[in-house]
Motif scaffolding. Structure first.
Motif: not given
Length: 474
Positions: A73-74, A126-129, A151-156, A170-174
């Motif tokens: 989705a990203a 060459g990381a994108e996220a 980079v796209i950042v996903y925070t925990v 994001e893990l709970s998103a539809d």
């Protein structure tokens, strides 16, 4: 390759659910294949506060699917590289399984790295996220100033900073469901950075089928059985934690325990007792510290074996562990480039000789070379090299293809740069590195990396890093 080596690889292939020649997705082989057994426990994460989180293969499969959907989705597409700045936590496995399922490449980073080291690896890969725990978000932020691309950042954990994605949300998103990517066996699964002899770390490109290179060692060295509980203590930012004692036991459908806190001998002993651990995997430095605490309080009788790697195992540590537990420490030797190739095998438990390794792992063929490239027959000392098997843990260096080619001898043999002595009984004794890599507490440290950091200080004109023997850290 001889008949015995061929037979071992045929045996390994016969244990898989996928035919590597027809396509191989690591997420399926190490997780989804077991998901139909709803109660099969995959991972127990113990916290320093005594908490316990338990995840079945079904749980990890479902969360991995959701992570793959979020990445799609990203806008991340086949082959994109997703880095992770995560510790011993379940999110490291959800992120890895999600990338593998989506046909992406996972790039684990050690949380002890500073901003420049993180930036160097992100740029090289060459990381994108990046999936990052909130504890190391500031390190990533400082690293971003040195990145060649955003980079796209996903925070925990904690509240995401502006512009970040909340990984758990994001893990709970539809998100739209995406199918498992039809990946080939030689498609990249992981870029694992190791220390180089200069300040530039090398990125080992591990293909989807790279895990197969570890299964002969796992089956004959760890020799785990159905129902065993493995306490896997190594950080999943390194190949021994992610692949050797992570993905490999998952391919076998076993249960692992991870401890999320810093090393604490008494916490480890509590976990061994409370989770009825049957096998521990760690480095000799950790066993020495664990033994000191165990002498005061003992070790749970569930232990039947221990596995070590990463640095030489001394006789005193092995003997003390066996006296305390009645179980052996089976030591192993491997490299991220190749796999696990020499080890104490379970069949040799009665005759183990700490300080040496009992055998070349089935499926592998080894030789000793002199400095001039001549083969040493019988007892002797030289660089140990291995014939490349059908499945090798790494396929190349993602950022140093010429260096990779320099490690090849006659096309079929791979140089390790490690010096080994073979005695009259055929046992192998690890002598040391043929280059200047420093091994400390199981970590391989490139002196050039240390020197590069030191010389960034305005008061330092020149710097040199060398190894010194330490009684605790090797």
């Amino acid at each position: 390759m001889g008949e015995h080596e061929d037979a071992e690889w045929r045996r390994v292939l016969g244990t898989l659910e996928q035919d590597p020649g027809a396509g191989f997705n690591l997420a399926h082989e190490c997780c989804e294949r077991w998901a139909s057994d709803r109660g099969r426990l995959a991972l127990i994460v113990r916290g320093p506060d005594g908490s316990s989180q338990r995840y079945t293969y079904s749980d990890l499969t479902r969360q991995g699917e959701r992570a793959a959907n979020a990445f799609a989705a990203a806008g991340l597409t086949r082959g994109a590289r997703v880095a992770a700045l995560l510790g011993r936590q379940v999110e490291a496995w959800i992120a890895a399984i999600g990338t593998w399922r989506a046909g992406l490449t996972y790039v684990p980073l050690f949380c002890g790295f500073g901003p420049e080291a993180v930036a160097q690896r992100l740029n090289s890969a060459g990381a994108e996220a990046v999936v990052v725990d909130a504890r190391w978000r500031s390190v990533l932020e400082a690293a971003r100033a040195h990145l060649r691309r955003d980079v796209i950042v996903y925070t925990v954990g904690a509240s995401p900073e502006a512009g970040d994605h909340d990984f758990l949300a994001e893990l709970s998103a539809d998100h739209p469901a995406t199918p498992m990517a039809p990946t080939a066996a030689d498609d990249p699964a992981v870029v694992m950075f190791t220390s180089g002899t200069t300040s530039e770390p090398t990125g080992c490109a591990i293909p989807r089928s790279g895990v197969l290179a570890l299964l002969p060692w796992f089956d004959h060295g760890v020799a785990a059985e159905s129902g065993d509980i493995l306490f896997t203590t190594t950080d999943p930012a390194w190949s021994f934690g992610l692949m050797s004692t992570g993905a490999a036991p998952m391919v076998r459908g076993l249960t692992r325990v991870m401890y999320a806190g810093d090393f604490d001998a008494n916490a480890w002993l509590d976990i061994i007792e409370q989770e009825q651990v049957t096998c521990v995997t760690s480095v000799p430095t950790a066993y020495r510290r664990l033994i000191a605490a165990a002498r005061e309080r003992g070790v749970a009788p569930s232990i039947r074996a221990a596995i070590s790697a990463g640095e030489p195992l001394d006789a005193a540590t092995a003997d003390a562990w066996r006296q305390l537990t009645g179980a052996p420490i089976r030591h192993g030797y491997g490299q991220t480039e190749l796999g696990m190739m020499v080890a104490d095998l379970a069949a040799d438990d009665a005759d183990l000789a700490p300080g040496s390794l009992s055998a070349v792992v089935p499926g592998w063929e080894a030789r000793l070379f002199t400095e001039t490239g001549e083969v040493i027959s019988g007892p002797g000392q030289g660089e140990i090299v291995f014939r490349r098997p059908p499945f090798q843990l790494s396929a190349t260096y993602a950022n140093a293809a010429t260096l990779w080619q320099s490690r090849l001898v006659d096309g079929d043999w791979f140089r390790t740069m490690d010096v080994v002595r073979r005695d009259e009984t055929g046992r192998r004794h690890f002598i040391g590195r043929d280059d200047d890599i420093i091994v400390t507490a199981g970590y391989h440290v490139g002196p050039g990396e240390v020197e590069a950091v030191l010389t960034t200080h305005p008061s330092v004109l020149e710097a040199a890093a060398v190894a010194a023997t330490d009684p605790n850290r090797g």
